[in-house]
Design a protein around this motif. Sequence first.
Motif, PDB file in Angstrom:
ATOM      1  N   VAL A  82       0.880  -1.164   0.000  1.00 53.84           N
ATOM      2  CA  VAL A  82       0.000   0.000   0.000  1.00 53.84           C
ATOM      3  C   VAL A  82       0.921   1.218   0.000  1.00 53.84           C
ATOM      4  O   VAL A  82       1.808   1.324   0.854  1.00 53.84           O
ATOM      5  N   VAL A  83       0.759   2.092  -0.980  1.00 56.83           N
ATOM      6  CA  VAL A  83       1.655   3.237  -1.140  1.00 56.83           C
ATOM      7  C   VAL A  83       0.913   4.521  -0.776  1.00 56.83           C
ATOM      8  O   VAL A  83      -0.216   4.736  -1.205  1.00 56.83           O
ATOM      9  N   HIS A  84       1.578   5.347   0.029  1.00 56.07           N
ATOM     10  CA  HIS A  84       1.013   6.620   0.501  1.00 56.07           C
ATOM     11  C   HIS A  84      -0.289   6.400   1.264  1.00 56.07           C
ATOM     12  O   HIS A  84      -1.133   7.287   1.308  1.00 56.07           O
ATOM     13  N   GLY A  85      -0.448   5.201   1.829  1.00 62.23           N
ATOM     14  CA  GLY A  85      -1.608   4.917   2.645  1.00 62.23           C
ATOM     15  C   GLY A  85      -2.918   4.805   1.892  1.00 62.23           C
ATOM     16  O   GLY A  85      -3.983   4.771   2.507  1.00 62.23           O
ATOM     17  N   VAL A  86      -2.858   4.734   0.564  1.00 59.34           N
ATOM     18  CA  VAL A  86      -4.104   4.757  -0.217  1.00 59.34           C
ATOM     19  C   VAL A  86      -4.210   3.576  -1.186  1.00 59.34           C
ATOM     20  O   VAL A  86      -5.018   2.682  -0.998  1.00 59.34           O
ATOM     21  N   HIS A  87      -3.401   3.584  -2.240  1.00 63.57           N
ATOM     22  CA  HIS A  87      -3.535   2.598  -3.319  1.00 63.57           C
ATOM     23  C   HIS A  87      -2.495   1.494  -3.186  1.00 63.57           C
ATOM     24  O   HIS A  87      -1.431   1.684  -2.615  1.00 63.57           O
ATOM     25  N   ARG A  88      -2.803   0.333  -3.777  1.00 58.67           N
ATOM     26  CA  ARG A  88      -1.865  -0.793  -3.778  1.00 58.67           C
ATOM     27  C   ARG A  88      -1.159  -0.883  -5.130  1.00 58.67           C
ATOM     28  O   ARG A  88      -1.752  -0.623  -6.176  1.00 58.67           O
ATOM     29  N   TYR A  89       0.119  -1.242  -5.053  1.00 59.72           N
ATOM     30  CA  TYR A  89       0.947  -1.471  -6.236  1.00 59.72           C
ATOM     31  C   TYR A  89       1.625  -2.825  -6.047  1.00 59.72           C
ATOM     32  O   TYR A  89       1.943  -3.214  -4.930  1.00 59.72           O
ATOM     33  N   GLY A  90       1.907  -3.515  -7.142  1.00 60.44           N
ATOM     34  CA  GLY A  90       2.608  -4.783  -7.025  1.00 60.44           C
ATOM     35  C   GLY A  90       3.179  -5.242  -8.350  1.00 60.44           C
ATOM     36  O   GLY A  90       2.808  -4.752  -9.411  1.00 60.44           O
ATOM     37  N   THR A  91       4.098  -6.199  -8.254  1.00 60.98           N
ATOM     38  CA  THR A  91       4.768  -6.744  -9.431  1.00 60.98           C
ATOM     39  C   THR A  91       4.319  -8.179  -9.670  1.00 60.98           C
ATOM     40  O   THR A  91       4.609  -9.060  -8.850  1.00 60.98           O
ATOM     41  N   PRO A  92       3.602  -8.440 -10.765  1.00 57.98           N
ATOM     42  CA  PRO A  92       3.260  -9.827 -11.094  1.00 57.98           C
ATOM     43  C   PRO A  92       4.534 -10.658 -11.285  1.00 57.98           C
ATOM     44  O   PRO A  92       5.468 -10.240 -11.969  1.00 57.98           O
ATOM     45  N   ARG A  93       4.582 -11.824 -10.655  1.00 57.68           N
ATOM     46  CA  ARG A  93       5.780 -12.664 -10.624  1.00 57.68           C
ATOM     47  C   ARG A  93       6.079 -13.376 -11.948  1.00 57.68           C
ATOM     48  O   ARG A  93       7.238 -13.457 -12.362  1.00 57.68           O
ATOM     49  N   GLY A  94       5.064 -13.867 -12.628  1.00 56.59           N
ATOM     50  CA  GLY A  94       5.274 -14.686 -13.823  1.00 56.59           C
ATOM     51  C   GLY A  94       6.112 -14.032 -14.907  1.00 56.59           C
ATOM     52  O   GLY A  94       7.086 -14.623 -15.396  1.00 56.59           O
ATOM     53  N   PRO A  95       5.777 -12.794 -15.317  1.00 53.93           N
ATOM     54  CA  PRO A  95       6.569 -12.145 -16.364  1.00 53.93           C
ATOM     55  C   PRO A  95       8.028 -11.908 -15.968  1.00 53.93           C
ATOM     56  O   PRO A  95       8.920 -11.996 -16.804  1.00 53.93           O
ATOM     57  N   VAL A  96       8.284 -11.633 -14.682  1.00 55.42           N
ATOM     58  CA  VAL A  96       9.663 -11.433 -14.212  1.00 55.42           C
ATOM     59  C   VAL A  96      10.448 -12.729 -14.360  1.00 55.42           C
ATOM     60  O   VAL A  96      11.548 -12.755 -14.913  1.00 55.42           O
ATOM     61  N   ASP A  97       9.874 -13.820 -13.864  1.00 60.86           N
ATOM     62  CA  ASP A  97      10.548 -15.127 -13.964  1.00 60.86           C
ATOM     63  C   ASP A  97      10.825 -15.497 -15.412  1.00 60.86           C
ATOM     64  O   ASP A  97      11.906 -16.007 -15.743  1.00 60.86           O
ATOM     65  N   ALA A  98       9.865 -15.230 -16.308  1.00 62.46           N
ATOM     66  CA  ALA A  98      10.034 -15.576 -17.723  1.00 62.46           C
ATOM     67  C   ALA A  98      11.151 -14.762 -18.364  1.00 62.46           C
ATOM     68  O   ALA A  98      11.970 -15.296 -19.124  1.00 62.46           O
ATOM     69  N   ALA A  99      11.211 -13.458 -18.063  1.00 62.15           N
ATOM     70  CA  ALA A  99      12.267 -12.612 -18.640  1.00 62.15           C
ATOM     71  C   ALA A  99      13.644 -13.060 -18.164  1.00 62.15           C
ATOM     72  O   ALA A  99      14.585 -13.153 -18.956  1.00 62.15           O
ATOM     73  N   LEU A 100      13.756 -13.352 -16.870  1.00 63.57           N
ATOM     74  CA  LEU A 100      15.052 -13.788 -16.335  1.00 63.57           C
ATOM     75  C   LEU A 100      15.470 -15.133 -16.922  1.00 63.57           C
ATOM     76  O   LEU A 100      16.633 -15.327 -17.272  1.00 63.57           O
ATOM     77  N   ALA A 101      14.524 -16.042 -17.039  1.00 66.17           N
ATOM     78  CA  ALA A 101      14.830 -17.357 -17.608  1.00 66.17           C
ATOM     79  C   ALA A 101      15.276 -17.245 -19.057  1.00 66.17           C
ATOM     80  O   ALA A 101      16.089 -18.041 -19.532  1.00 66.17           O
ATOM     81  N   ALA A 102      14.755 -16.237 -19.767  1.00 65.09           N
ATOM     82  CA  ALA A 102      15.136 -16.022 -21.173  1.00 65.09           C
ATOM     83  C   ALA A 102      16.473 -15.289 -21.293  1.00 65.09           C
ATOM     84  O   ALA A 102      16.966 -15.076 -22.401  1.00 65.09           O
ATOM     85  N   GLY A 103      17.048 -14.883 -20.173  1.00 65.69           N
ATOM     86  CA  GLY A 103      18.358 -14.221 -20.194  1.00 65.69           C
ATOM     87  C   GLY A 103      18.313 -12.743 -20.544  1.00 65.69           C
ATOM     88  O   GLY A 103      19.335 -12.150 -20.877  1.00 65.69           O
TER      89      GLY A 103
END
Length: 197
Positions: A82-103
């Motif tokens: 929760v950022v600035h006490g109001v809205h939520r932000y986050g990083t979806p895990r799947g695309p990160v793992d796929a990019a790293l696995a692809a080098g």
Amino acid sequence: MTDEQVAGSAPSRLVVLAGPTAVGKGTVAAYVRDHHPDVWLSVSATTRPPRPGEVDGVHYLFVDDAEFDRLVAAGEMLEWAVVHGVHRYGTPRGPVDAALAAGRPALLEIDLQGARQVRANMPEALLVFLKPPSWEELVRRLVGRGTETEEERERRLATAREELAAEAEFDRVIVNSEVRVAATELVGLLGSPTELQ
């Protein structure tokens, strides 16, 4: 970069860019996106409404509270806060793992709370702190944006003071005096083939 990484047989290391509000994280990340297409940039999910000019799926994945709850419950977030006490932000895990696995050189542009979660969940990540040339410049940038109310600005400035104090938690520090210079320094840490352009 190791010989294995150059050969493409080892996954890339994730680089996380964080820093205080209005320091220019989004602007630096946009410069990298526009000038270094080989760098994979994560797109964060958020429950806040789009600002003028922001495009869903490019700048953020704009989701409602119910969808954000589903992503968290399913374990599909690398980090979220929760950022600035109001809205939520986050990083979806799947695309990160796929990019790293692809080098691919992979970059996350997130807030301090998120960077701390990535450190806990992926300790091999390189954390980079983007800092303003001065406090006065940070205030000028925040006020100059004109996208927040006075109350929101005061809340963000209070948050920024706390965020600046966390600089020592990071592996590297880049001062954002000029976007092109900061972005070039960041891309150098990613080991991007286009870093010399």
